[in-house]
Scaffold this motif. Structure first.
Motif, PDB file in Angstrom:
ATOM      1  N   UNK A  49       0.779  -1.222   0.000  1.00 13.09           N
ATOM      2  CA  UNK A  49       0.000   0.000   0.000  1.00 13.09           C
ATOM      3  C   UNK A  49       0.815   1.279   0.000  1.00 13.09           C
ATOM      4  N   UNK A  50       2.149   1.171  -0.018  1.00 13.06           N
ATOM      5  CA  UNK A  50       2.969   2.387   0.048  1.00 13.06           C
ATOM      6  C   UNK A  50       3.660   2.721  -1.265  1.00 13.06           C
ATOM      7  N   UNK A  51       3.686   1.814  -2.213  1.00 14.08           N
ATOM      8  CA  UNK A  51       4.487   1.992  -3.424  1.00 14.08           C
ATOM      9  C   UNK A  51       4.193   3.287  -4.167  1.00 14.08           C
ATOM     10  N   UNK A  52       2.960   3.507  -4.501  1.00 14.25           N
ATOM     11  CA  UNK A  52       2.633   4.659  -5.351  1.00 14.25           C
ATOM     12  C   UNK A  52       2.741   5.993  -4.612  1.00 14.25           C
ATOM     13  N   UNK A  53       3.022   5.954  -3.311  1.00  6.68           N
ATOM     14  CA  UNK A  53       3.227   7.194  -2.569  1.00  6.68           C
ATOM     15  C   UNK A  53       4.711   7.518  -2.386  1.00  6.68           C
ATOM     16  N   UNK A  54       5.586   6.636  -2.878  1.00  2.63           N
ATOM     17  CA  UNK A  54       7.031   6.869  -2.760  1.00  2.63           C
ATOM     18  C   UNK A  54       7.474   7.800  -3.885  1.00  2.63           C
ATOM     19  N   UNK A  55       7.997   8.959  -3.498  1.00  2.52           N
ATOM     20  CA  UNK A  55       8.428   9.953  -4.477  1.00  2.52           C
ATOM     21  C   UNK A  55       9.934   9.838  -4.707  1.00  2.52           C
ATOM     22  N   UNK A  56      10.328   9.831  -5.967  1.00  3.03           N
ATOM     23  CA  UNK A  56      11.739   9.789  -6.344  1.00  3.03           C
ATOM     24  C   UNK A  56      12.022  10.969  -7.275  1.00  3.03           C
ATOM     25  N   UNK A  57      13.283  11.242  -7.563  1.00  7.70           N
ATOM     26  CA  UNK A  57      13.594  12.316  -8.507  1.00  7.70           C
ATOM     27  C   UNK A  57      13.047  12.056  -9.916  1.00  7.70           C
ATOM     28  N   UNK A  58      12.693  10.790 -10.188  1.00  4.02           N
ATOM     29  CA  UNK A  58      12.162  10.449 -11.509  1.00  4.02           C
ATOM     30  C   UNK A  58      10.653  10.222 -11.498  1.00  4.02           C
ATOM     31  N   UNK A  59       9.993  10.544 -10.424  1.00  6.40           N
ATOM     32  CA  UNK A  59       8.547  10.360 -10.321  1.00  6.40           C
ATOM     33  C   UNK A  59       8.174   9.496  -9.139  1.00  6.40           C
ATOM     34  N   UNK A  60       6.978   8.931  -9.190  1.00  2.00           N
ATOM     35  CA  UNK A  60       6.468   8.110  -8.089  1.00  2.00           C
ATOM     36  C   UNK A  60       6.771   6.632  -8.343  1.00  2.00           C
ATOM     37  N   UNK A  61       6.736   5.835  -7.270  1.00  5.53           N
ATOM     38  CA  UNK A  61       6.884   4.395  -7.404  1.00  5.53           C
ATOM     39  C   UNK A  61       5.748   3.834  -8.239  1.00  5.53           C
ATOM     40  N   UNK A  62       6.014   2.700  -8.902  1.00  8.30           N
ATOM     41  CA  UNK A  62       5.018   2.105  -9.807  1.00  8.30           C
ATOM     42  C   UNK A  62       4.788   0.635  -9.460  1.00  8.30           C
ATOM     43  N   UNK A  63       3.572   0.167  -9.630  1.00  8.56           N
ATOM     44  CA  UNK A  63       3.245  -1.222  -9.359  1.00  8.56           C
ATOM     45  C   UNK A  63       3.590  -2.131 -10.542  1.00  8.56           C
ATOM     46  N   UNK A  64       3.871  -1.567 -11.692  1.00 12.17           N
ATOM     47  CA  UNK A  64       4.234  -2.345 -12.882  1.00 12.17           C
ATOM     48  C   UNK A  64       5.498  -1.751 -13.492  1.00 12.17           C
ATOM     49  N   UNK A  65       6.293  -2.620 -14.099  1.00 11.83           N
ATOM     50  CA  UNK A  65       7.538  -2.166 -14.746  1.00 11.83           C
ATOM     51  C   UNK A  65       7.220  -1.296 -15.967  1.00 11.83           C
ATOM     52  N   UNK A  66       8.079  -0.342 -16.207  1.00 15.19           N
ATOM     53  CA  UNK A  66       7.937   0.515 -17.390  1.00 15.19           C
ATOM     54  C   UNK A  66       9.068   0.214 -18.353  1.00 15.19           C
TER      55      UNK A  66
END
Length: 92
Positions: free
Chosen positions: A75-92
């Protein structure tokens, strides 16, 4: 002599019942729920899957690599902010 035996038996019974009561109240250890979060790991610190030509854990070539994941609390992944954007549940 009987008093000593009686006191020893009482102490033993007390210790056993206390131990049983404590064991019944103990909560079982359950592993914390985690999810795979892509794009949040630092180079060489991913948990697995770092794209073509890599083997697994610790093989991410750059920080915040979008196809490398790290286990994070559920439940925390998409709230993790990085210099390249937010965490994602699927690979890009």
């Amino acid at each position: 002599m009987n008093t000593i035996k009686l006191a020893t038996a009482a102490a033993t019974l007390f210790a056993l019942t206390t131990g049983i009561a404590m064991a019944q109240n103990a909560k079982p250890m359950t592993p914390a729920a985690v999810e795979k979060c892509y794009g949040v790991s630092m180079a060489g610190q991913n948990d697995c899957k770092a794209g073509e030509g890599t083997t697994c854990a610790g093989t991410a070539k750059m920080d915040y690599q979008a196809n490398a994941w790290k286990n994070v609390p559920a439940g925390t992944c998409t709230s993790i902010k990085t210099p390249k954007g937010m965490g994602m549940l699927k690979a890009m």
